[in-house]
Design a protein around this motif. Structure first.
Motif, PDB file in Angstrom:
ATOM      1  N   ALA A  53      40.734  -8.141  22.265  1.00 20.28           N
ATOM      2  CA  ALA A  53      39.714  -8.926  21.585  1.00 20.28           C
ATOM      3  C   ALA A  53      40.107  -9.256  20.146  1.00 20.28           C
ATOM      4  O   ALA A  53      39.540 -10.158  19.544  1.00 20.28           O
ATOM      5  N   ILE A  54      41.071  -8.521  19.597  1.00 22.83           N
ATOM      6  CA  ILE A  54      41.450  -8.681  18.195  1.00 22.83           C
ATOM      7  C   ILE A  54      42.945  -8.984  18.109  1.00 22.83           C
ATOM      8  O   ILE A  54      43.767  -8.298  18.722  1.00 22.83           O
ATOM      9  N   ARG A  55      43.270 -10.011  17.333  1.00 22.42           N
ATOM     10  CA  ARG A  55      44.672 -10.391  17.163  1.00 22.42           C
ATOM     11  C   ARG A  55      45.326  -9.645  16.002  1.00 22.42           C
ATOM     12  O   ARG A  55      46.475  -9.226  16.104  1.00 22.42           O
ATOM     13  N   ASN A  56      44.606  -9.483  14.915  1.00 19.85           N
ATOM     14  CA  ASN A  56      45.193  -8.889  13.711  1.00 19.85           C
ATOM     15  C   ASN A  56      44.565  -7.520  13.437  1.00 19.85           C
ATOM     16  O   ASN A  56      43.638  -7.388  12.639  1.00 19.85           O
ATOM     17  N   TRP A  57      45.075  -6.503  14.094  1.00 22.26           N
ATOM     18  CA  TRP A  57      44.537  -5.164  13.933  1.00 22.26           C
ATOM     19  C   TRP A  57      44.829  -4.597  12.538  1.00 22.26           C
ATOM     20  O   TRP A  57      44.040  -3.814  12.012  1.00 22.26           O
ATOM     21  N   ARG A  58      45.952  -4.970  11.961  1.00 19.34           N
ATOM     22  CA  ARG A  58      46.263  -4.466  10.613  1.00 19.34           C
ATOM     23  C   ARG A  58      45.179  -4.864   9.619  1.00 19.34           C
ATOM     24  O   ARG A  58      44.749  -4.056   8.787  1.00 19.34           O
ATOM     25  N   HIS A  59      44.738  -6.108   9.715  1.00 20.89           N
ATOM     26  CA  HIS A  59      43.689  -6.574   8.819  1.00 20.89           C
ATOM     27  C   HIS A  59      42.388  -5.813   9.067  1.00 20.89           C
ATOM     28  O   HIS A  59      41.690  -5.425   8.110  1.00 20.89           O
ATOM     29  N   VAL A  60      42.054  -5.592  10.320  1.00 16.54           N
ATOM     30  CA  VAL A  60      40.828  -4.875  10.656  1.00 16.54           C
ATOM     31  C   VAL A  60      40.874  -3.450  10.118  1.00 16.54           C
ATOM     32  O   VAL A  60      39.893  -2.948   9.540  1.00 16.54           O
ATOM     33  N   TYR A  61      42.019  -2.786  10.269  1.00 17.85           N
ATOM     34  CA  TYR A  61      42.146  -1.418   9.763  1.00 17.85           C
ATOM     35  C   TYR A  61      42.089  -1.383   8.237  1.00 17.85           C
ATOM     36  O   TYR A  61      41.537  -0.449   7.646  1.00 17.85           O
ATOM     37  N   GLN A  62      42.663  -2.378   7.596  1.00 12.59           N
ATOM     38  CA  GLN A  62      42.582  -2.441   6.132  1.00 12.59           C
ATOM     39  C   GLN A  62      41.133  -2.608   5.680  1.00 12.59           C
ATOM     40  O   GLN A  62      40.699  -1.984   4.706  1.00 12.59           O
ATOM     41  N   GLN A  63      40.386  -3.434   6.405  1.00 10.07           N
ATOM     42  CA  GLN A  63      38.978  -3.629   6.077  1.00 10.07           C
ATOM     43  C   GLN A  63      38.178  -2.340   6.304  1.00 10.07           C
ATOM     44  O   GLN A  63      37.316  -1.973   5.506  1.00 10.07           O
ATOM     45  N   ALA A  64      38.477  -1.655   7.400  1.00  7.66           N
ATOM     46  CA  ALA A  64      37.782  -0.403   7.699  1.00  7.66           C
ATOM     47  C   ALA A  64      38.069   0.634   6.615  1.00  7.66           C
ATOM     48  O   ALA A  64      37.161   1.350   6.167  1.00  7.66           O
ATOM     49  N   PHE A  65      39.318   0.719   6.187  1.00  3.75           N
ATOM     50  CA  PHE A  65      39.691   1.673   5.142  1.00  3.75           C
ATOM     51  C   PHE A  65      38.929   1.367   3.855  1.00  3.75           C
ATOM     52  O   PHE A  65      38.388   2.269   3.204  1.00  3.75           O
ATOM     53  N   LYS A  66      38.870   0.106   3.509  1.00  5.27           N
ATOM     54  CA  LYS A  66      38.189  -0.312   2.285  1.00  5.27           C
ATOM     55  C   LYS A  66      36.708   0.038   2.319  1.00  5.27           C
ATOM     56  O   LYS A  66      36.121   0.415   1.293  1.00  5.27           O
ATOM     57  N   HIS A  67      36.085  -0.052   3.491  1.00  6.55           N
ATOM     58  CA  HIS A  67      34.638   0.100   3.580  1.00  6.55           C
ATOM     59  C   HIS A  67      34.196   1.493   4.028  1.00  6.55           C
ATOM     60  O   HIS A  67      33.018   1.691   4.345  1.00  6.55           O
ATOM     61  N   LEU A  68      35.118   2.448   4.046  1.00  5.13           N
ATOM     62  CA  LEU A  68      34.764   3.845   4.300  1.00  5.13           C
ATOM     63  C   LEU A  68      34.597   4.587   2.977  1.00  5.13           C
ATOM     64  O   LEU A  68      35.279   4.293   1.995  1.00  5.13           O
ATOM     65  N   ARG A  69      33.721   5.569   2.972  1.00  5.46           N
ATOM     66  CA  ARG A  69      33.672   6.485   1.846  1.00  5.46           C
ATOM     67  C   ARG A  69      34.930   7.353   1.855  1.00  5.46           C
ATOM     68  O   ARG A  69      35.535   7.566   2.908  1.00  5.46           O
ATOM     69  N   ALA A  70      35.299   7.878   0.719  1.00  2.00           N
ATOM     70  CA  ALA A  70      36.372   8.872   0.683  1.00  2.00           C
ATOM     71  C   ALA A  70      35.928  10.074   1.519  1.00  2.00           C
ATOM     72  O   ALA A  70      34.820  10.570   1.377  1.00  2.00           O
ATOM     73  N   GLY A  71      36.792  10.496   2.436  1.00  2.00           N
ATOM     74  CA  GLY A  71      36.448  11.573   3.359  1.00  2.00           C
ATOM     75  C   GLY A  71      35.830  11.094   4.654  1.00  2.00           C
ATOM     76  O   GLY A  71      35.640  11.883   5.589  1.00  2.00           O
ATOM     77  N   GLY A  72      35.507   9.794   4.741  1.00  5.96           N
ATOM     78  CA  GLY A  72      34.919   9.245   5.958  1.00  5.96           C
ATOM     79  C   GLY A  72      35.953   9.044   7.050  1.00  5.96           C
ATOM     80  O   GLY A  72      37.165   9.029   6.800  1.00  5.96           O
ATOM     81  N   TYR A  73      35.479   8.876   8.286  1.00  7.49           N
ATOM     82  CA  TYR A  73      36.370   8.789   9.447  1.00  7.49           C
ATOM     83  C   TYR A  73      36.264   7.446  10.160  1.00  7.49           C
ATOM     84  O   TYR A  73      35.210   6.806  10.178  1.00  7.49           O
ATOM     85  N   ILE A  74      37.373   7.071  10.751  1.00  6.77           N
ATOM     86  CA  ILE A  74      37.417   5.957  11.685  1.00  6.77           C
ATOM     87  C   ILE A  74      37.743   6.516  13.063  1.00  6.77           C
ATOM     88  O   ILE A  74      38.503   7.489  13.191  1.00  6.77           O
ATOM     89  N   GLU A  75      37.132   5.942  14.103  1.00  9.22           N
ATOM     90  CA  GLU A  75      37.477   6.309  15.480  1.00  9.22           C
ATOM     91  C   GLU A  75      37.675   5.032  16.290  1.00  9.22           C
ATOM     92  O   GLU A  75      36.827   4.141  16.271  1.00  9.22           O
ATOM     93  N   VAL A  76      38.804   4.957  16.994  1.00  6.37           N
ATOM     94  CA  VAL A  76      39.121   3.816  17.850  1.00  6.37           C
ATOM     95  C   VAL A  76      39.331   4.348  19.264  1.00  6.37           C
ATOM     96  O   VAL A  76      40.147   5.258  19.467  1.00  6.37           O
TER      97      VAL A  76
END
Length: 411
Positions: free
Chosen positions: A223-246
């Motif tokens: 569904a997503i072509r540019n995963w690097r961009h999505v991960y960069q956005q997720a990193f930017k919008h997480l609090r320090a210490g926050g988690y991402i799950e894929v």
């Protein structure tokens, strides 16, 4: 690849009916013991570290017990509504309009998105959510939940099952559930006060005004072509210490395995997979499950990246009752997912007609139903934003830089 000849399926057998199969399933929550699928676990309250853990570095968090008052990103500014209350719902300045498109008997959200958003697909996704719950023994995530969690983002929420259950589990947390598509019904109609559903395209720039403690993405392979961009956005919008799950599995990436690999190689199912693989490449999507490589998250800045791969039975072949129930549900999800994943993808190449795709799908379904020992691999990948990005640390670094600059000027 071009379509193979003579792929018309035997129409004597009634096509698999999702609702009929669902009605036949009666799941008892008290069913026997835990299933024997191997589930990797982390080194927190879930036991030993997974052998698939990737050491993404450490940022010495032992002394970083940050007060909640300090646990706010400096890059985010509050946005007040006209009545002075803080806005909680806007992710972009302009609304994203979606017009339904009917094509080959399925409904899609626009002219290009490959997955349907009709009632049939909604039911399949809701069953898929139940499969995930069984895999995780009733839990909603493999990621550690931060204490005093306040904001959760579910990207590609679909009907919203996961988002609603997270909202119910954490009633004091705000849950933002986004998708490029709209479903007519589902959990969203419950109207929980802390769960907000929004139309959004994850590949565009994210404009959230407050950071999140947890960002969840599931089933977005293809569904997503540019995963690097999505991960960069997720990193930017997480609090320090926050988690991402894929979380993902993709038949194009050979996540579905027959017990007899030679039998799989000569199957109609494999023909279908190869056709999907060729079409996916032609449309410019990345290699399936490329986004689940730990290096992708590490490159975006995440640490403590961990991969959990879980083998799930497909079909009624398991003897243990709970595993057998899990296999039944997974079988329904896969069978109904074939048309959802293949129909628009293959017909849009101009090499397949809808009838030819459906003929091949029916043959692949018959193979799957009649074959014992099939499993599918589901991957969970988690990563943490380092505490080095906590506001108090950033302020300290700025002060040190300022002092160093002043000393340099004095010299």
């Amino acid at each position: 690849m071009d379509r193979p000849p003579n792929l018309r399926a035997d129409k004597s057998e009634k096509p698999h009916d999702l609702q009929t199969s669902l009605d036949r399933l009666r799941i008892d929550d008290k069913t026997t013991t835990n299933h024997h699928v191997e589930v990797a676990s982390s080194d927190d309250d879930r036991g030993e570290v997974s052998p698939n853990e990737v050491e993404g570095g450490s940022d010495d968090d032992e002394d970083d017990d940050v007060d909640d008052d300090e646990y706010e990103e400096e890059d985010y500014e509050e946005d007040d509504d006209e009545d002075g209350s803080q806005s909680l719902s806007s992710t972009r300045m302009e609304p994203l309009f979606v017009t339904a498109v009917m094509e080959n008997g399925r409904r899609y959200c626009n002219e290009t998105y490959l997955m349907p958003n009709d009632e049939h697909e909604q039911t399949r996704l809701s069953i898929s959510h139940q499969v995930m719950l069984m895999i995780l023994d009733g839990k909603l995530t493999k990621a550690p939940i931060p204490r005093n969690i306040t904001r959760i983002l579910d990207v590609g929420t679909g009907p919203g099952d996961w988002a609603v259950e997270m909202g119910q589990m954490y009633p004091h947390a705000e849950v933002i559930a986004t998708d490029i598509s709209v479903f007519d019904a589902g959990p969203a109609v419950l109207g929980l006060p802390n769960v907000h559903f929004q139309l959004d395209d994850a590949e565009e720039e994210w404009t959230y005004r407050e950071p999140f403690d947890l960002i969840h993405m599931r089933g977005l392979s293809g569904a997503i072509r540019n995963w690097r961009h999505v991960y960069q956005q997720a990193f930017k919008h997480l609090r320090a210490g926050g988690y991402i799950e894929v979380v993902d599995n993709d038949m194009v990436a050979d996540t579905v395995q027959f017990r007899n690999r030679k039998e799989q190689g000569n199957s109609y199912y494999q023909i279908l997979v190869e056709a999907m693989r060729s079409a996916t490449k032609e449309k410019g999507y990345p290699h399936p499950q490329e986004h689940l490589k730990p290096s992708m998250l590490l490159e975006a800045g995440f640490v403590d990246v961990r991969v959990y791969e879980i083998a799930v039975p497909v079909g009624t072949w398991p003897q243990e009752p709970r595993q057998r129930t899990l296999g039944k549900l997974t079988l329904i999800v896969i069978l109904e997912g074939l048309e959802a994943k293949c129909l628009r993808l293959l017909t849009s190449t101009g090499k397949w007609t809808a009838e030819e795709v459906r003929d091949l799908i029916e043959k692949a379904k018959q193979e799957i139903v009649s074959t014992d020992g099939i499993t599918i691999a589901v991957k969970f990948v988690t990563g943490r934003k380092p505490m080095a990005y906590a506001p108090h640390r950033i302020r300290h670094r700025h002060k040190i830089d300022q002092i160093m600059a002043e000393l340099a000027n004095e010299e």
